[in-house]
Scaffold this motif. Structure first.
Motif, PDB file in Angstrom:
ATOM      1  N   PHE A 166     -10.728  -7.564  13.675  1.00 22.43           N
ATOM      2  CA  PHE A 166     -12.052  -8.296  13.048  1.00 22.43           C
ATOM      3  C   PHE A 166     -11.580  -9.390  12.487  1.00 22.43           C
ATOM      4  CE2 PHE A 166     -16.012  -9.148  11.736  1.00 22.43           C
ATOM      5  CZ  PHE A 166     -15.897  -9.524  10.328  1.00 22.43           C
ATOM      6  N   ARG A 167     -10.468  -9.536  11.661  1.00 28.63           N
ATOM      7  CA  ARG A 167      -9.917 -10.563  10.982  1.00 28.63           C
ATOM      8  C   ARG A 167      -8.395 -10.320  10.540  1.00 28.63           C
ATOM      9  NH1 ARG A 167     -14.018 -12.139   6.932  1.00 28.63           N
ATOM     10  NH2 ARG A 167     -13.305 -10.257   6.056  1.00 28.63           N
ATOM     11  N   ILE A 168      -7.674 -11.363  10.738  1.00 27.99           N
ATOM     12  CA  ILE A 168      -6.313 -11.446  10.139  1.00 27.99           C
ATOM     13  C   ILE A 168      -6.271 -12.149   8.790  1.00 27.99           C
ATOM     14  CG2 ILE A 168      -3.840 -11.603  10.496  1.00 27.99           C
ATOM     15  CD1 ILE A 168      -4.382 -11.798  13.521  1.00 27.99           C
ATOM     16  N   ASN A 169      -5.809 -11.627   7.657  1.00 28.38           N
ATOM     17  CA  ASN A 169      -5.859 -12.175   6.333  1.00 28.38           C
ATOM     18  C   ASN A 169      -4.447 -12.841   6.151  1.00 28.38           C
ATOM     19  OD1 ASN A 169      -8.391 -11.542   5.380  1.00 28.38           O
ATOM     20  ND2 ASN A 169      -7.868  -9.282   5.399  1.00 28.38           N
ATOM     21  N   ASP A 170      -3.569 -12.134   5.341  1.00 37.71           N
ATOM     22  CA  ASP A 170      -2.236 -12.612   5.285  1.00 37.71           C
ATOM     23  C   ASP A 170      -1.296 -12.565   6.518  1.00 37.71           C
ATOM     24  OD1 ASP A 170      -1.826 -12.104   1.615  1.00 37.71           O
ATOM     25  OD2 ASP A 170      -3.524 -13.230   2.667  1.00 37.71           O
ATOM     26  N   MET A 171      -0.505 -13.290   6.696  1.00 32.67           N
ATOM     27  CA  MET A 171       0.693 -13.125   7.841  1.00 32.67           C
ATOM     28  C   MET A 171       2.016 -13.507   7.287  1.00 32.67           C
ATOM     29  SD  MET A 171      -1.529 -14.874  11.029  1.00 32.67           S
ATOM     30  CE  MET A 171      -0.793 -13.674  12.329  1.00 32.67           C
ATOM     31  N   GLY A 172       2.908 -12.703   7.278  1.00 33.18           N
ATOM     32  CA  GLY A 172       4.167 -13.014   6.838  1.00 33.18           C
ATOM     33  C   GLY A 172       5.416 -12.855   7.487  1.00 33.18           C
ATOM     34  N   TRP A 173       6.438 -13.320   7.450  1.00 33.31           N
ATOM     35  CA  TRP A 173       7.846 -13.055   7.925  1.00 33.31           C
ATOM     36  C   TRP A 173       8.730 -12.268   6.621  1.00 33.31           C
ATOM     37  CZ3 TRP A 173       8.860 -13.121  13.114  1.00 33.31           C
ATOM     38  CH2 TRP A 173       8.116 -13.924  13.994  1.00 33.31           C
ATOM     39  N   TYR A 174       9.291 -11.373   7.267  1.00 35.23           N
ATOM     40  CA  TYR A 174      10.285 -10.536   6.442  1.00 35.23           C
ATOM     41  C   TYR A 174      11.611 -10.372   6.934  1.00 35.23           C
ATOM     42  CZ  TYR A 174       6.067  -9.469   3.685  1.00 35.23           C
ATOM     43  OH  TYR A 174       4.778  -9.679   3.231  1.00 35.23           O
ATOM     44  N   ARG A 175      12.621 -10.260   6.427  1.00 34.46           N
ATOM     45  CA  ARG A 175      13.833  -9.857   6.951  1.00 34.46           C
ATOM     46  C   ARG A 175      14.488  -8.895   6.412  1.00 34.46           C
ATOM     47  NH1 ARG A 175      17.176 -15.509   5.504  1.00 34.46           N
ATOM     48  NH2 ARG A 175      17.849 -14.783   3.413  1.00 34.46           N
ATOM     49  N   GLN A 176      15.510  -8.181   7.115  1.00 32.73           N
ATOM     50  CA  GLN A 176      16.280  -7.295   6.268  1.00 32.73           C
ATOM     51  C   GLN A 176      17.673  -7.193   7.079  1.00 32.73           C
ATOM     52  OE1 GLN A 176      14.730  -3.254   7.053  1.00 32.73           O
ATOM     53  NE2 GLN A 176      15.918  -2.398   5.062  1.00 32.73           N
ATOM     54  N   ALA A 177      18.774  -7.529   6.047  1.00 36.50           N
ATOM     55  CA  ALA A 177      20.168  -7.477   6.720  1.00 36.50           C
ATOM     56  C   ALA A 177      20.630  -6.228   6.633  1.00 36.50           C
ATOM     57  CB  ALA A 177      20.954  -8.606   5.729  1.00 36.50           C
ATOM     58  N   ALA A 195       8.635 -15.752   4.152  1.00 38.86           N
ATOM     59  CA  ALA A 195       7.533 -16.629   4.042  1.00 38.86           C
ATOM     60  C   ALA A 195       6.163 -15.891   4.169  1.00 38.86           C
ATOM     61  CB  ALA A 195       7.649 -17.975   4.882  1.00 38.86           C
ATOM     62  N   SER A 196       5.111 -16.440   3.677  1.00 42.34           N
ATOM     63  CA  SER A 196       3.955 -15.917   4.025  1.00 42.34           C
ATOM     64  C   SER A 196       2.856 -17.069   3.977  1.00 42.34           C
ATOM     65  CB  SER A 196       3.261 -14.829   2.960  1.00 42.34           C
ATOM     66  OG  SER A 196       3.195 -15.347   1.798  1.00 42.34           O
ATOM     67  N   ILE A 197       1.765 -16.630   4.734  1.00 44.00           N
ATOM     68  CA  ILE A 197       0.620 -17.868   4.865  1.00 44.00           C
ATOM     69  C   ILE A 197      -0.677 -17.146   4.851  1.00 44.00           C
ATOM     70  CG2 ILE A 197       1.006 -17.789   7.455  1.00 44.00           C
ATOM     71  CD1 ILE A 197       0.202 -20.846   7.135  1.00 44.00           C
ATOM     72  N   ILE A 198      -1.632 -17.535   4.094  1.00 40.85           N
ATOM     73  CA  ILE A 198      -3.060 -16.852   3.940  1.00 40.85           C
ATOM     74  C   ILE A 198      -3.949 -17.632   5.197  1.00 40.85           C
ATOM     75  CG2 ILE A 198      -2.624 -16.463   1.580  1.00 40.85           C
ATOM     76  CD1 ILE A 198      -4.671 -18.693   1.224  1.00 40.85           C
ATOM     77  N   ARG A 199      -5.030 -16.834   5.418  1.00 39.32           N
ATOM     78  CA  ARG A 199      -5.685 -17.443   6.466  1.00 39.32           C
ATOM     79  C   ARG A 199      -6.286 -18.726   6.393  1.00 39.32           C
ATOM     80  NH1 ARG A 199      -8.513 -15.323  10.507  1.00 39.32           N
ATOM     81  NH2 ARG A 199     -10.690 -16.318  11.318  1.00 39.32           N
ATOM     82  N   GLY A 200      -6.226 -19.239   5.114  1.00 42.04           N
ATOM     83  CA  GLY A 200      -6.863 -20.680   4.782  1.00 42.04           C
ATOM     84  C   GLY A 200      -5.719 -21.676   4.837  1.00 42.04           C
ATOM     85  N   ASN A 259      -6.839 -18.871  15.804  1.00 46.51           N
ATOM     86  CA  ASN A 259      -7.748 -18.805  17.187  1.00 46.51           C
ATOM     87  C   ASN A 259      -7.009 -18.172  18.080  1.00 46.51           C
ATOM     88  OD1 ASN A 259     -10.064 -20.432  16.294  1.00 46.51           O
ATOM     89  ND2 ASN A 259      -8.855 -22.410  16.888  1.00 46.51           N
ATOM     90  N   LYS A 260      -5.504 -17.981  18.112  1.00 44.85           N
ATOM     91  CA  LYS A 260      -4.737 -17.225  18.945  1.00 44.85           C
ATOM     92  C   LYS A 260      -4.064 -15.987  18.104  1.00 44.85           C
ATOM     93  CE  LYS A 260      -3.402 -21.425  21.473  1.00 44.85           C
ATOM     94  NZ  LYS A 260      -2.425 -22.443  21.983  1.00 44.85           N
ATOM     95  N   ASN A 261      -4.551 -15.893  16.966  1.00 44.22           N
ATOM     96  CA  ASN A 261      -3.754 -14.608  16.078  1.00 44.22           C
ATOM     97  C   ASN A 261      -2.381 -14.799  16.279  1.00 44.22           C
ATOM     98  OD1 ASN A 261      -6.275 -13.862  15.639  1.00 44.22           O
ATOM     99  ND2 ASN A 261      -6.295 -12.667  17.388  1.00 44.22           N
ATOM    100  N   THR A 262      -1.771 -16.006  15.728  1.00 47.39           N
ATOM    101  CA  THR A 262      -0.120 -16.055  15.994  1.00 47.39           C
ATOM    102  C   THR A 262       0.434 -16.560  14.770  1.00 47.39           C
ATOM    103  OG1 THR A 262      -0.385 -18.467  16.962  1.00 47.39           O
ATOM    104  CG2 THR A 262      -0.194 -16.226  18.397  1.00 47.39           C
ATOM    105  N   VAL A 263       1.463 -16.462  14.377  1.00 45.73           N
ATOM    106  CA  VAL A 263       2.255 -16.883  13.161  1.00 45.73           C
ATOM    107  C   VAL A 263       3.555 -17.217  13.795  1.00 45.73           C
ATOM    108  CG1 VAL A 263       2.952 -14.701  12.371  1.00 45.73           C
ATOM    109  CG2 VAL A 263       2.897 -16.720  10.905  1.00 45.73           C
ATOM    110  N   CYS A 264       4.075 -18.449  13.122  1.00 45.99           N
ATOM    111  CA  CYS A 264       5.473 -18.765  13.606  1.00 45.99           C
ATOM    112  C   CYS A 264       6.399 -19.217  12.645  1.00 45.99           C
ATOM    113  CB  CYS A 264       5.224 -19.954  14.631  1.00 45.99           C
ATOM    114  SG  CYS A 264       5.165 -21.701  13.717  1.00 45.99           S
ATOM    115  N   LEU A 265       7.621 -18.973  12.796  1.00 44.15           N
ATOM    116  CA  LEU A 265       8.793 -19.381  11.746  1.00 44.15           C
ATOM    117  C   LEU A 265       9.601 -20.520  12.499  1.00 44.15           C
ATOM    118  CD1 LEU A 265       9.412 -18.764   8.488  1.00 44.15           C
ATOM    119  CD2 LEU A 265      10.995 -17.301   9.678  1.00 44.15           C
ATOM    120  N   GLN A 266       9.560 -21.551  11.911  1.00 46.18           N
ATOM    121  CA  GLN A 266      10.525 -22.716  12.517  1.00 46.18           C
ATOM    122  C   GLN A 266      11.904 -22.385  11.307  1.00 46.18           C
ATOM    123  OE1 GLN A 266      10.666 -24.576  15.042  1.00 46.18           O
ATOM    124  NE2 GLN A 266      12.710 -25.145  14.458  1.00 46.18           N
TER     125      GLN A 266
END
Length: 120
Positions: free
Chosen positions: A29-40, A49-54, A74-81
């Motif tokens: 229905f809706r994606i709120n926060d999106m984030g990247w996490y890492r585990q060594a 890093a994280s990004i909210i819908r706004g 619109n594409k329900n995607t998140v990237c990390l450069q």
């Protein structure tokens, strides 16, 4: 059901760049926060890093100035450069998303992870 799929990891040398992508699909229905996490190895999972819908973004201090997060609602995607990668960035990177499904239930969903290795 919600599916989260990451891509873009790999082996690079110090100073090089990688771009990670994450696609979210399913009963959304809706994606709120999106984030990247890492585990060594031997360490706990940590926020990168994280990004909210706004569009407001949050970065861990250890990546500020080197990594950039982006999302396409619109594409329900998140990237990390990731630029100027360092050996200390070596980890499995996970995409985590806060999703409201069409039955108005909310939960955090995780991808399977993508390996990033920085080594000369």
């Amino acid at each position: 059901q919600v599916q989260v799929v990451e891509s873009g990891g790999g082996l690079v040398e110090p100073g090089e760049s990688l771009r990670l992508s994450c696609v979210v699909s399913g009963n959304i229905f809706r994606i709120n926060d999106m984030g990247w996490y890492r585990q060594a190895p031997g360490k706990q999972r940590e926020l990168v890093a994280s990004i909210i819908r706004g569009g407001s973004m949050n970065y861990a201090d250890f990546v500020k100035g080197r990594f950039t997060i982006c999302r396409d609602n619109n594409k329900n995607t998140v990237c990390l450069q990731m630029n100027n990668l360092k050996p200390g960035d070596t980890a499995v990177y996970y995409c985590g998303v806060d999703v409201e499904t069409e039955d108005y239930m909310s939960a955090v969903y995780w991808g399977q992870g993508t390996q990033v290795t920085v080594s000369s």
